[in-house]
Scaffold this motif. Structure first.
Motif, PDB file in Angstrom:
ATOM      1  N   ALA A  14       0.789  -1.117  -0.076  1.00 59.01           N
ATOM      2  CA  ALA A  14      -0.208   0.185   0.073  1.00 59.01           C
ATOM      3  C   ALA A  14       0.770   1.249   0.014  1.00 59.01           C
ATOM      4  O   ALA A  14       0.716   2.199  -0.573  1.00 59.01           O
ATOM      5  CB  ALA A  14      -0.966   0.000   1.292  1.00 59.01           C
ATOM      6  N   VAL A  42       0.749   3.891  -3.115  1.00 58.31           N
ATOM      7  CA  VAL A  42       0.335   5.376  -2.974  1.00 58.31           C
ATOM      8  C   VAL A  42       1.545   6.310  -3.596  1.00 58.31           C
ATOM      9  O   VAL A  42       0.877   7.338  -4.194  1.00 58.31           O
ATOM     10  CB  VAL A  42       0.355   5.631  -1.219  1.00 58.31           C
ATOM     11  CG1 VAL A  42       0.474   7.234  -1.209  1.00 58.31           C
ATOM     12  CG2 VAL A  42      -0.965   4.973  -0.784  1.00 58.31           C
ATOM     13  N   GLN A  43       2.529   6.096  -3.709  1.00 56.26           N
ATOM     14  CA  GLN A  43       3.539   6.673  -4.362  1.00 56.26           C
ATOM     15  C   GLN A  43       3.497   6.511  -5.936  1.00 56.26           C
ATOM     16  O   GLN A  43       3.876   7.471  -6.504  1.00 56.26           O
ATOM     17  CB  GLN A  43       5.240   6.080  -4.183  1.00 56.26           C
ATOM     18  CG  GLN A  43       5.588   6.493  -2.745  1.00 56.26           C
ATOM     19  CD  GLN A  43       5.959   7.770  -2.403  1.00 56.26           C
ATOM     20  OE1 GLN A  43       5.192   8.383  -1.823  1.00 56.26           O
ATOM     21  NE2 GLN A  43       6.680   8.458  -3.175  1.00 56.26           N
ATOM     22  N   LEU A  74       0.242   7.342  -7.420  1.00 55.79           N
ATOM     23  CA  LEU A  74      -0.788   7.727  -7.638  1.00 55.79           C
ATOM     24  C   LEU A  74      -0.350   9.250  -8.294  1.00 55.79           C
ATOM     25  O   LEU A  74       0.412  10.150  -7.481  1.00 55.79           O
ATOM     26  CB  LEU A  74      -1.710   7.919  -6.524  1.00 55.79           C
ATOM     27  CG  LEU A  74      -2.329   6.917  -6.027  1.00 55.79           C
ATOM     28  CD1 LEU A  74      -3.255   7.061  -4.858  1.00 55.79           C
ATOM     29  CD2 LEU A  74      -3.129   6.233  -7.277  1.00 55.79           C
ATOM     30  N   PRO A 133       4.806   8.366   2.753  1.00 57.15           N
ATOM     31  CA  PRO A 133       5.126   7.163   2.322  1.00 57.15           C
ATOM     32  C   PRO A 133       6.398   7.078   1.664  1.00 57.15           C
ATOM     33  O   PRO A 133       7.032   6.005   1.985  1.00 57.15           O
ATOM     34  CB  PRO A 133       4.160   7.078   0.784  1.00 57.15           C
ATOM     35  CG  PRO A 133       2.872   7.923   1.325  1.00 57.15           C
ATOM     36  CD  PRO A 133       3.280   9.022   1.875  1.00 57.15           C
TER      37      PRO A 133
END
Length: 282
Positions: A112, A116-117, A119, A154
């Motif tokens: 996860a 996230v990185q 997006l 993140p």
């Protein structure tokens, strides 16, 4: 003798290459500072001026005379301080969880963080605006600081997890054998060794929050709540009655960069001082 001579020539050649690369890297910074000392008439000339022999600090005084500079400075400092402290706290806990513990869902958590990185930040603007607006936090330090933390945490978790994994757990176990509690061994032995990682992560978070423009443009529509990058935009935008004063733009850009330089000078010592701190039993 010939071998030593060839080594010396090779080393000298690499030094020359390093100096040339350094000059190429430094030149834009020098050009910004040099241009900030010159009037706009000189900067618009077709003949470039490499040495500001007749320069002055008038552009700086004009930029500082703008009352909105100080409000933007306070806004940037407040947002960056809250975001960096929160980012380091949560990222540090996340890095400890990944590196020190084996728990159910650990792999999913790591994936996860990685996803996230991937997006694109632009795809989140509408959702971020609606979320912050729904809780009444537009034009506020807290609202945009939370968004900054969500964006920076993140990658910071990945950075810190490498530092945490690089500190052997045996050091803490040795401290416990010597009579320290588990938390005491962590605070007195492991934490000082993680200081370089915390500083490096803090520098990264600081730069990301200090220089951020697009999210601030969306979440801080009120001119009274603008940060320094938004304040700097006012100097670049030309109007029908006034052309862009590039000398003032360069002076304002230098003023925006000064806090970053000061911050790095304050923390650079910790990048090396924490490497061996705590590894020697007192």
């Amino acid at each position: 003798m010939s071998t030593m001579r060839s080594v010396t020539v090779r080393r000298t050649a690499w030094c020359v290459v390093a100096v040339v690369i350094s000059l190429v890297w430094v030149f834009p910074v020098y050009w910004m500072i040099s241009s900030s000392l010159l009037p706009n008439t000189v900067l618009q000339s077709f003949v470039p001026t490499f040495f500001p022999t007749n320069g002055s600090l008038r552009n700086y005084s004009n930029a500082l005379a703008d009352g909105s500079f100080y409000s933007a400075l306070r806004m940037s400092l407040s947002i960056t301080l809250v975001a960096v402290v929160g980012c380091l706290l949560f990222a540090f806990l996340g890095a400890l969880a990944i590196s020190r513990f084996r728990f159910r869902g650990r792999t999913s958590f790591v994936l996860a963080v990685l996803l996230v990185q991937m997006l694109p930040a632009e795809g989140l603007f509408i959702a971020q605006y609606k979320m912050v607006s729904s809780v009444g936090q537009l034009n506020s330090v807290l609202g945009i600081s939370i968004i900054y933390m969500a964006a920076v945490i993140p990658f910071t978790v990945w950075m810190l997890s490498g530092f945490v994994a690089g500190v052997p757990i045996e050091l803490e176990e040795a401290g416990q054998i010597d009579g320290l509690s588990r938390s005491g061994a962590f605070l007195r032995i492991t934490l000082p060794l993680l200081a370089p990682g915390l500083v490096a992560s803090g520098v990264y978070a600081f730069l990301q929050c200090w220089n951020e423009f697009t999210v601030a443009l969306v979440l801080l529509p009120d001119s009274a709540a603008h940060t320094l990058p938004l304040w700097l935009r006012a100097f670049v935008q030309a109007s029908a009655t006034r052309e862009t004063d590039w000398g003032m733009v360069m002076a304002a850009s230098t003023l925006v960069a000064i806090p970053v330089i000061v911050f790095f000078l304050l923390v650079q010592g910790r990048l090396t001082s924490g490497l061996v701190a705590g590894a020697v039993k007192g």
